[in-house]
Design an enzyme around this catalytic site. Structure first.
Site, PDB file in Angstrom:
ATOM      1  N   ASP A   1      -7.912  -5.407  -0.136  1.00  0.00           N
ATOM      2  CA  ASP A   1      -8.342  -6.247  -1.267  1.00  0.00           C
ATOM      3  C   ASP A   1      -7.992  -7.715  -1.123  1.00  0.00           C
ATOM      4  O   ASP A   1      -8.427  -8.529  -1.950  1.00  0.00           O
ATOM      5  CB  ASP A   1      -7.712  -5.710  -2.557  1.00  0.00           C
ATOM      6  CG  ASP A   1      -8.374  -4.401  -2.963  1.00  0.00           C
ATOM      7  OD1 ASP A   1      -7.667  -3.408  -3.181  1.00  0.00           O
ATOM      8  OD2 ASP A   1      -9.623  -4.373  -3.022  1.00  0.00           O
TER       9      ASP A   1
ATOM     10  N   HIS B   1       0.861  -1.194   0.000  1.00  0.00           N
ATOM     11  CA  HIS B   1       0.000   0.000   0.000  1.00  0.00           C
ATOM     12  C   HIS B   1       0.889   1.232   0.000  1.00  0.00           C
ATOM     13  O   HIS B   1       1.947   1.234   0.606  1.00  0.00           O
ATOM     14  CB  HIS B   1      -0.889   0.010   1.255  1.00  0.00           C
ATOM     15  CG  HIS B   1      -2.081   0.892   1.133  1.00  0.00           C
ATOM     16  ND1 HIS B   1      -2.033   2.244   1.371  1.00  0.00           N
ATOM     17  CD2 HIS B   1      -3.358   0.613   0.771  1.00  0.00           C
ATOM     18  CE1 HIS B   1      -3.236   2.760   1.171  1.00  0.00           C
ATOM     19  NE2 HIS B   1      -4.055   1.797   0.804  1.00  0.00           N
TER      20      HIS B   1
HETATM   21  C1  SDX Z   1      -6.316  -0.091  -2.853  1.00  0.00           C
HETATM   22  O1  SDX Z   1      -4.535   4.380  -1.907  1.00  0.00           O
HETATM   23  C2  SDX Z   1      -5.522   3.804  -1.308  1.00  0.00           C
HETATM   24  O2  SDX Z   1      -5.940   4.191  -0.253  1.00  0.00           O
HETATM   25  C3  SDX Z   1      -6.113   2.609  -2.067  1.00  0.00           C
HETATM   26  C4  SDX Z   1      -7.108   1.752  -1.314  1.00  0.00           C
HETATM   27  C5  SDX Z   1      -8.411   2.497  -1.065  1.00  0.00           C
HETATM   28  O3  SDX Z   1      -9.135   2.097  -0.152  1.00  0.00           O
HETATM   29  O4  SDX Z   1      -8.747   3.393  -1.911  1.00  0.00           O
HETATM   30  O5  SDX Z   1      -6.550   1.342  -0.080  1.00  0.00           O
HETATM   31  C6  SDX Z   1      -7.473   0.508  -2.117  1.00  0.00           C
HETATM   32  O6  SDX Z   1      -6.101   0.243  -3.983  1.00  0.00           O
HETATM   33  C7  SDX Z   1      -5.405  -1.038  -2.126  1.00  0.00           C
HETATM   34  C8  SDX Z   1      -4.189  -1.490  -2.998  1.00  0.00           C
HETATM   35  C9  SDX Z   1      -4.691  -2.571  -3.975  1.00  0.00           C
HETATM   36  N1  SDX Z   1      -3.624  -2.918  -4.937  1.00  0.00           N
HETATM   37  C10 SDX Z   1      -2.927  -4.066  -4.827  1.00  0.00           C
HETATM   38  O7  SDX Z   1      -3.069  -4.880  -3.922  1.00  0.00           O
HETATM   39  C11 SDX Z   1      -1.951  -4.303  -5.965  1.00  0.00           C
HETATM   40  C12 SDX Z   1      -0.629  -4.863  -5.436  1.00  0.00           C
HETATM   41  N2  SDX Z   1       0.080  -3.815  -4.683  1.00  0.00           N
HETATM   42  C13 SDX Z   1       1.090  -3.064  -5.368  1.00  0.00           C
HETATM   43  O8  SDX Z   1       0.889  -2.891  -6.726  1.00  0.00           O
HETATM   44  C14 SDX Z   1       1.545  -1.837  -4.571  1.00  0.00           C
HETATM   45  O9  SDX Z   1       1.752  -2.234  -3.275  1.00  0.00           O
HETATM   46  C15 SDX Z   1       0.688  -0.580  -4.590  1.00  0.00           C
HETATM   47  C16 SDX Z   1       0.341  -0.138  -5.963  1.00  0.00           C
HETATM   48  C17 SDX Z   1      -0.567  -0.796  -3.809  1.00  0.00           C
HETATM   49  C18 SDX Z   1       1.490   0.538  -3.907  1.00  0.00           C
HETATM   50  O10 SDX Z   1       2.605   0.696  -4.657  1.00  0.00           O
HETATM   51  P1  SDX Z   1       3.641   1.911  -4.511  1.00  0.00           P
HETATM   52  O11 SDX Z   1       3.418   2.654  -3.239  1.00  0.00           O
HETATM   53  O12 SDX Z   1       3.640   2.692  -5.785  1.00  0.00           O
HETATM   54  O13 SDX Z   1       5.007   1.163  -4.346  1.00  0.00           O
HETATM   55  P2  SDX Z   1       5.801   0.384  -5.499  1.00  0.00           P
HETATM   56  O14 SDX Z   1       4.860  -0.275  -6.471  1.00  0.00           O
HETATM   57  O15 SDX Z   1       6.804   1.325  -6.057  1.00  0.00           O
HETATM   58  O16 SDX Z   1       6.498  -0.783  -4.640  1.00  0.00           O
HETATM   59  C19 SDX Z   1       7.677  -0.508  -3.869  1.00  0.00           C
HETATM   60  C20 SDX Z   1       8.464  -1.826  -3.868  1.00  0.00           C
HETATM   61  C21 SDX Z   1       8.712  -2.351  -5.284  1.00  0.00           C
HETATM   62  O17 SDX Z   1       9.879  -3.136  -5.233  1.00  0.00           O
HETATM   63  P3  SDX Z   1      11.234  -2.525  -5.909  1.00  0.00           P
HETATM   64  O18 SDX Z   1      10.914  -2.217  -7.355  1.00  0.00           O
HETATM   65  O19 SDX Z   1      11.552  -1.258  -5.105  1.00  0.00           O
HETATM   66  O20 SDX Z   1      12.269  -3.618  -5.721  1.00  0.00           O
HETATM   67  O21 SDX Z   1       7.666  -2.840  -3.207  1.00  0.00           O
HETATM   68  C22 SDX Z   1       7.380  -3.883  -4.139  1.00  0.00           C
HETATM   69  C23 SDX Z   1       7.559  -3.300  -5.525  1.00  0.00           C
HETATM   70  O22 SDX Z   1       7.876  -4.318  -6.456  1.00  0.00           O
HETATM   71  N3  SDX Z   1       5.968  -4.262  -3.959  1.00  0.00           N
HETATM   72  C24 SDX Z   1       5.504  -5.502  -4.072  1.00  0.00           C
HETATM   73  C25 SDX Z   1       4.131  -5.397  -3.845  1.00  0.00           C
HETATM   74  N4  SDX Z   1       3.801  -4.126  -3.609  1.00  0.00           N
HETATM   75  C26 SDX Z   1       4.954  -3.423  -3.687  1.00  0.00           C
HETATM   76  N5  SDX Z   1       6.136  -6.665  -4.348  1.00  0.00           N
HETATM   77  C27 SDX Z   1       5.334  -7.772  -4.398  1.00  0.00           C
HETATM   78  N6  SDX Z   1       3.997  -7.751  -4.187  1.00  0.00           N
HETATM   79  C28 SDX Z   1       3.365  -6.600  -3.910  1.00  0.00           C
HETATM   80  N7  SDX Z   1       2.051  -6.586  -3.709  1.00  0.00           N
END
Ligand code: SDX
Length: 383
Positions: free
Chosen positions: A319, A262
């Protein structure tokens, strides 16, 4: 000489406005709607009461709640025009695309879509909240090859939604669980879809245009689409004993595990904790398939927390556990995001109404890194 500027990718860490609607404490894993803890609202409130709280900024007294609930009921019906859109679109279009189009059509039924009067906009919000649930259920019915059902105003919002979707009045436990799902998805500060809603309405586009922008943004798997993607992953894992291998391989392949991580929470999403607690409640009376998904989800949770929780701040979010609970309520994966959207309508509307009090057009900058003053050549001179 290039100007040195600080670019904030994805506006990470940028504050866009002040608000008193929702506090998300990402370090402590706490969530408040208008100052009330999400745990208390989930345990003691109702979606109607939470909508009142988010729109008016205070909990209603009993007369205010009765009046508000009656207003919501009166606005549940949708026009034949909107039903036709749902019937025409639902066959080939994805559910959230149908919802986006049908919701957008609601402005046609409102003689004056734009208003600068706050009470009029609250009335519009009530229309949008009530009708979007009806539209969402209607999409599910048409996708199933069945007819659209009319609302049953003897039922509250959550029970009526399940009735319009399944043609069965839910038992008390299912009604409560549906209400929990609606409450937990209702609002979450300046998330991507709420921000999209604010950007649209900051141009003084009407509130219908705003929520249409919100639905469009919610669709992606990085946001509202994650619950369906998470349950798809659980089904791909197939059996609980395959969980650890699957996750291991996915992470090795740099895949994101849907339902985890998140932008704000760097600890357990409090909503995910509440949802997880309901898995135990449904385990007894769910089919074998759902129980298997529950077991897979719990093993995936343990492994992800061990591997990426404390070390990387990647924890379950709202989620992750939603899927098995929706399935228990006979809501199909393709409808998960429309349920999320129909719940979040109140959050989108509350933020627009608050933002319009001191409206400021959103117009960020880009650091231009292309050419300038190129000489225009006729096509005959170009290689
Ligand atoms: C919702 O914002 C809100 O409030 C949203 C929400 C709401 O109620 O409105 O809470 C609802 O959207 C919840 C989130 C649902 N999405 C997911 O579950 C999708 C999977 N999660 C990721 O895509 C990610 O965690 C995000 C998009 C939610 C947040 O991403 P950020 O803050 O942009 O961080 P990032 O993608 O740059 O990740 C940082 C690092 C990366 O690794 P590196 O490239 O630095 O090596 O963390 C890793 C990412 O690869 N990472 C994950 C991961 N989430 C982040 N690695 C594996 N699995 C994951 N789920």
């Amino acid at each position: 000489m290039e100007e040195t500027v600080e670019i904030k990718e994805g506006l990470q860490g940028v504050y866009i406005t002040k608000s008193s609607i929702c506090k998300v404490d990402g370090q402590e894993g706490k969530l408040y709607y208008r100052g009330y803890k999400i745990e208390d609202l989930a345990n003691y409130s109702s979606y109607e009461e939470v909508c009142y709280l988010l729109l008016y900024g205070k909990l209603p007294n009993s007369k205010e709640l009765v009046d508000f609930t009656e207003k919501m009921k009166k606005e549940r019906e949708i026009s034949e025009k909107t039903k036709d859109i749902i019937r025409k679109f639902s066959k080939e279009a994805q559910t959230l695309d149908v919802l986006r189009t049908a919701m957008s059509s609601l402005s046609a039924d409102d003689g004056k879509p734009y208003s600068d009067n706050e009470s009029e906009n609250i009335e519009k919000a009530i229309k949008i909240i009530a009708k979007t649930a009806t539209i969402s259920a209607a999409i599910g019915r048409i996708k199933d090859g069945k007819g659209i059902l009319e609302p049953d105003n003897s039922l509250n919002h959550s029970a009526n939604f399940l009735y319009m979707l399944t043609d069965k009045k839910p038992d008390k436990d299912s009604e409560k669980l549906m209400d929990i799902m609606f409450i937990l998805h209702a609002e979450h500060s300046s998330n991507a879809s709420t921000f999209a809603t604010l950007v649209a309405c900051s141009t003084l586009a009407d509130i219908y245009a705003g929520v249409t922008a919100g639905v469009a943004a919610l669709k992606g798997p990085l946001h509202g689409g994650a619950d369906e993607a998470a349950v798809k992953m659980m089904k791909e894992i197939g059996s609980p004993d395959n969980t650890e291998n699957y996750i291991e391989e996915a992470l090795a392949g740099k895949k994101k595990i849907m339902g985890f991580g998140h932008r704000v929470y760097k600890t357990y999403d409090p909503r995910a904790k509440i949802l997880k607690s309901y898995l135990d409640k449904i385990k007894g009376n769910s089919g074998g398939e759902i129980n298997k998904l529950i077991e897979i989800s719990l093993r995936a949770e343990k492994m992800m927390i061990d591997k990426l929780g404390k070390s990387h701040g990647i924890w379950p979010n709202v989620d992750f556990f939603s899927g098995p609970l929706y399935l228990h309520l006979n809501i199909k994966p393709e409808l998960f995001d429309t349920v999320f959207a129909s719940s979040r309508t109140v959050g989108w509307c509350a933020h627009v109404i608050e933002y319009w009090r001191n409206n400021k057009l959103f117009r960020p900058l880009e650091q231009y890194e292309g050419s300038v003053d190129l000489v225009y050549k006729n096509i005959s001179e170009r290689s």
